[in-house]
Design a protein around this motif. Sequence first.
Motif, PDB file in Angstrom:
ATOM      1  N   UNK A   1      27.217   2.126  43.762  1.00  0.00           N
ATOM      2  CA  UNK A   1      26.081   2.402  42.891  1.00  0.00           C
ATOM      3  C   UNK A   1      26.510   2.537  41.429  1.00  0.00           C
ATOM      4  N   UNK A   2      25.650   2.077  40.551  1.00  0.00           N
ATOM      5  CA  UNK A   2      25.907   2.263  39.135  1.00  0.00           C
ATOM      6  C   UNK A   2      26.416   1.040  38.417  1.00  0.00           C
ATOM      7  N   UNK A   3      26.348  -0.128  39.019  1.00  0.00           N
ATOM      8  CA  UNK A   3      26.778  -1.338  38.319  1.00  0.00           C
ATOM      9  C   UNK A   3      25.601  -1.903  37.531  1.00  0.00           C
ATOM     10  N   UNK A   4      25.736  -2.082  36.211  1.00  0.00           N
ATOM     11  CA  UNK A   4      24.653  -2.692  35.432  1.00  0.00           C
ATOM     12  C   UNK A   4      24.356  -4.094  35.952  1.00  0.00           C
ATOM     13  N   UNK A   5      23.075  -4.455  36.027  1.00  0.00           N
ATOM     14  CA  UNK A   5      22.716  -5.745  36.603  1.00  0.00           C
ATOM     15  C   UNK A   5      21.990  -6.682  35.674  1.00  0.00           C
ATOM     16  N   UNK A   6      21.836  -6.278  34.405  1.00  0.00           N
ATOM     17  CA  UNK A   6      21.047  -7.085  33.477  1.00  0.00           C
ATOM     18  C   UNK A   6      21.646  -8.481  33.290  1.00  0.00           C
ATOM     19  N   UNK A   7      22.971  -8.605  33.389  1.00  0.00           N
ATOM     20  CA  UNK A   7      23.637  -9.891  33.154  1.00  0.00           C
ATOM     21  C   UNK A   7      23.844 -10.702  34.424  1.00  0.00           C
TER      22      UNK A   7
END
Length: 506
Positions: free
Chosen positions: A115-121
């Motif tokens: 949990x906690x991985x940025x996914x915008x990219x």
Amino acid sequence: MFKPRKATAAPGHVMLLPAALAAIALLVTSCTSDKDPVGPPVPTLDPYYRQTLSWGSCDGYQGGEELGAAGIECARVLVPIDYGKPGGDTARIAISRLRATGTRVASLLTNPGGPGAPGLALPLALAKSPVAERLDVIGMDVRGLGASAPHVSCRSVAEFETGQRVLGRTDPLAEIDQVEEENEDYANSCARRTGRTLLAHVGTVDVARDMDVVRSALGEQKLTYFGGSYGTRLGSTYAELFPDRVRAMVLDAPVDPTTNIGDEVITAAGFQQAFDAYAADCAKAPDCPLGTDPKKANLNYRALVSPLIQHPIRGLDYGAVITATIAALYHPSSWPDLTKGLTDLAKGRGDALLGEATAYEDASSDDVHRAVLCLEEVRVTDRAVAADIVRRSRAAAPAFDDATGNANASAPLDACAFWPVPPTAQPHVPKVVGLPKVVVVAATGDPATPYPGAVTLAKTLGATLITYEGTQHGAAFEGIACVDQPVVKYLIDLTAPADGLRCSKT
């Protein structure tokens, strides 16, 4: 669209004319006491589900320049922090969109894990996949991190850097009381800086509910979803909550729903298996830093890294080199970097490994990661139980056994033992009814989410399981045609692959 019925009288009923209706309204009003007001309407989730997105430039978003250069748009979705209180405080969830280049079928919501991985990219990683031709690929920074707001914040960057030895990289020589004191301080700091309300609502269920609001805001009647690693826990949770709102779902490198997200003993065994595969590959070269006999790799690795416990090399301590090694074992493409780093370490240089360790860790997402685990894993509040977990983990992964403390009758409790808000979920067998066919993908040698968990999840969801025979974390969209072709076909036209499909490099 709803159309009002024509005003007609039903047999045996009197149709009231406007004048009569007005008189009744006046009568009701005159009989209503000032002490019994009607009051304002009760807040509902309807406004969140009916919101319209305003797509635009990604400028001002984390990593926005790179996204904009790739033609990706960004927007924010308003959600309640506490779904039980729709009229309370809100959060803004950042999402990104890579438009389909061909005839559009649907929107594909994605999550990279954590949990906690940025996914915008994440849409950038799928830009060259055939799915990007027919599906709008949607990235998302989950609540609490990245370009979404507000943030989970437990430490400043400086505190993060100085606290890694206790929280991120365990110092095997630290006193138990000292470690527990710092863990308790960290937990209290999370509550103080983040606020208890947000801290209590960053778990999987709340994010899954956010996903449903995003689905509606995108104008989709049903969700099309791809999740990797922890993103599979999000997917299975969404399936539990909204089985009738799923169009298609691919869950890659699954987390076993019946265990802790980061079960220490299970993952220790997984990374040992990956280390063994790496060591066997490395041993083919005469200059392998672990030697040419794979059977001696565990012993040679410990001899190389254990001196760092008491004698770090310019910032590279024992915890950092373990972190760098773990990071490299996620995928064979990183094995050459690990070999170079260990070769440098044998020569007294640690810059390469330190760089790998630093890149693997991120201050903001680490706080969200810990917050989710503390909300959803079985908490250990007994030192003897904690010591037993440590012993079993060391036995499962002898390469990473630092050879200290094995005789301890107790071990320090982690931050979750002191977490200031109660758990919101626990490992369990998902109860899902009415779910359409979904697809699970797994590698037999996955170090972080071992293969048996994928078998469990697929059976629980009645899913088709695609098995890749290899050592890596995740197999979908990795250029493996045997995996990618059926996954893409399923996401686009809903043709599920044959159950029991097995793939390999050859």
